[in-house]
Write an enzyme that holds these catalytic residues in place. Structure first.
Site, PDB file in Angstrom:
ATOM      1  N   ASP A 162     -15.402  -4.593  -3.704  1.00 42.24           N
ATOM      2  CA  ASP A 162     -13.512  -4.781  -4.008  1.00 42.24           C
ATOM      3  C   ASP A 162     -12.378  -5.083  -3.209  1.00 42.24           C
ATOM      4  O   ASP A 162     -11.703  -4.569  -2.607  1.00 42.24           O
ATOM      5  CB  ASP A 162     -13.068  -3.570  -4.725  1.00 42.24           C
ATOM      6  CG  ASP A 162     -13.389  -1.988  -4.354  1.00 42.24           C
ATOM      7  OD1 ASP A 162     -14.516  -2.017  -3.861  1.00 42.24           O
ATOM      8  OD2 ASP A 162     -12.570  -1.381  -3.688  1.00 42.24           O
ATOM      9  N   LYS A 204       1.014  -1.383  -0.221  1.00 45.51           N
ATOM     10  CA  LYS A 204      -0.471   0.092   0.058  1.00 45.51           C
ATOM     11  C   LYS A 204       0.892   1.345   0.274  1.00 45.51           C
ATOM     12  O   LYS A 204       1.842   1.441   0.987  1.00 45.51           O
ATOM     13  CB  LYS A 204      -1.061   0.373   1.133  1.00 45.51           C
ATOM     14  CG  LYS A 204      -1.848   1.467   1.103  1.00 45.51           C
ATOM     15  CD  LYS A 204      -3.082   1.221   2.847  1.00 45.51           C
ATOM     16  CE  LYS A 204      -4.142   1.579   2.476  1.00 45.51           C
ATOM     17  NZ  LYS A 204      -5.175   1.415   3.763  1.00 45.51           N
TER      18      LYS A 204
END
Length: 458
Positions: free
Chosen positions: A250, A109
């Site tokens: 998602d 991330k």
């Protein structure tokens, strides 16, 4: 199938992902490394220099993916279908087996732009990384199936953000997760009419993530697993008093493992209307609506799988979600309380009585489970106005026995270990203002101590 000289995701990378390169960061300053998790996947002996090389500069791990993979997916975001998704600031960096033989992903991330970044910079604020450490550590300690924060490295960039004071510091995070295959991964293939690829993804998921042969009707088998795992995830959120904040399709992993923490919060009391995300104006993902939201996402998976199997058969599997959730909810509530389920008609009434008492009394969720751990109230009695709310709970608990001992020093503390927004902000303030990381490290140690005291089964 491809040779296992490459991780299994290589077998489906042609339609699931795009090879990408990591950003070249000005600095790599190690701020957090999860040695406990690293030991489980054979990386516990890495020195700090090698750690920075692999998880700050993203040099490939030996014998692993030669290049990171940004995953492609679609998804419903607040019930609106969005085909313009995908890993916009992350990628799958490696796949490793853990000490239980499971395949796990190392995903990132804040590792830079990808073909799915759209107008984003592909970066992560350092505060966002700190918040994810706190979320994952707390959830793991409370028995919630969750990804784990593996690494956080400060990267030396100044980021501009609209929702927090800027410029702000940047970081790159690595998470260890049981796969990053999402409901949205299946939605994309179904929407594009890629039926053969959809079938391959079903079989990959069963084989790699569930460690079983696809057999006959693999889509039905997969949906059955997801129904059970997703129901369990929803139940564990409720028992933990946790609000994820963004339960879009998602963001739902098909192994039922919680991940991707943005505006998360823990609610201090049993408030079904409590919302974590400031932009969730309708309360779609409020605390009390999380089971409904996750069920809705699983329905979207079934719709995608209808390209492969009869709708009525899928509907029969979906019909099992309410019962699976109820059973998981009872297990989660009794598990956090630390009593042995009786397996009879009393277990559900006990879970319901606890919820009703918490909702009506205003007693803190963490406080209740701390004071009543093992099924018997400890410490000073609550004031009379609040105690009356727990009469039914106490009566039902009379026939239960403890599932854990209370000899761990944690149970002698004056109060429970909690993780509410004020403490999150205080931990970040120490870092943001004084570059003081000790409050974070002390909190992680306290959370892990609490997890040990709960004696969760392996």
């Amino acid at each position: 199938m491809a040779s296992r000289t490459q991780p299994p995701i290589s077998d489906i990378a042609d339609f699931l992902a795009d090879p990408v390169a990591a950003a070249d960061f000005p600095e790599t300053i190690l701020r957090f490394r999860n040695d406990r998790a690293a030991a489980e996947v054979g990386l516990g002996s890495l020195g700090d220099a090698a750690w920075l090389d692999h998880f700050g500069r993203f040099a490939p791990l030996p014998g692993n993916l030669p290049q990171p993979l940004a995953l492609r997916y679609h998804g419903h975001q607040f019930r609106m279908y969005n085909p313009d998704l995908g890993d916009g600031r992350g990628f799958t960096f490696a796949q490793l087996r853990d000490d239980r033989g499971r395949w796990l992903d190392l995903g990132t991330k804040g590792s830079g732009q990808t073909p799915y970044s759209r107008f984003g910079d592909g970066r992560l604020t350092l505060k966002g990384g700190v918040r994810e450490i706190l979320a994952t550590e707390m959830l793991e300690a409370l028995g919630v199936p969750t990804s784990r924060t593996f690494s956080l490295i400060e990267t030396g960039e100044a980021l501009q953000r609209n929702d927090e004071p800027s410029p702000t510091r940047s970081g790159v995070l690595v998470r260890l997760s049981h796969g990053h295959v999402r409901i949205g991964s299946f939605q994309r293939l179904a929407t594009l009419g890629l039926t053969e690829e959809l079938d391959r993804l079903v079989r990959y998921t069963l084989d790699t993530l569930y460690a079983e042969q696809p057999g006959e009707e693999p889509a039905l088998r997969l949906l059955g697993h997801v129904v059970d795992r997703a129901a369990g995830l929803a139940a564990s959120y409720m028992a933990a008093g946790f609000v994820h904040g963004v339960l879009n399709s998602d963001n739902i992993n098909v192994t039922g493992e919680s991940f991707d923490y943005g505006p998360w919060r823990f609610t201090s009391s049993w408030d079904p209307q409590f919302v974590a995300a400031y932009f969730d104006h309708q309360g779609l993902y409020a605390f009390g609506r999380q089971p409904q939201a996750i069920h809705w996402d699983v329905v979207q998976l079934a719709i995608a799988l209808s390209k492969l199997v009869d709708v009525e058969a899928l509907g029969s599997v979906l019909d099992g979600f309410p019962a699976a959730y109820e059973q998981a909810y009872v297990r989660a509530m009794l598990g956090r309380l630390g009593v042995v389920p009786r397996g009879d008609e009393q277990d559900l009434p006990l879970a319901q009585a606890m919820e009703q008492a918490l909702a009506s009394s205003g007693v803190g969720i963490d406080r209740f489970f701390f004071d009543w751990s093992g099924g018997r109230r400890r410490g000073a009695p609550q004031d009379a106005a609040r105690a009356e709310h727990f009469v039914a709970v106490e009566a039902l608990l009379a026939s239960y026995r403890a599932a854990r001992t209370l000899d761990h020093p944690y149970w002698s503390d004056p109060g429970p270990c909690s993780m509410h927004i004020e403490e999150v902000e205080a931990i970040w303030s120490a870092i943001g203002q004084d570059d003081d990381w000790q409050p974070l490290h002390h909190k992680v140690a306290a959370i892990r101590r609490m997890g040990e005291a709960h004696q969760w089964p392996n």
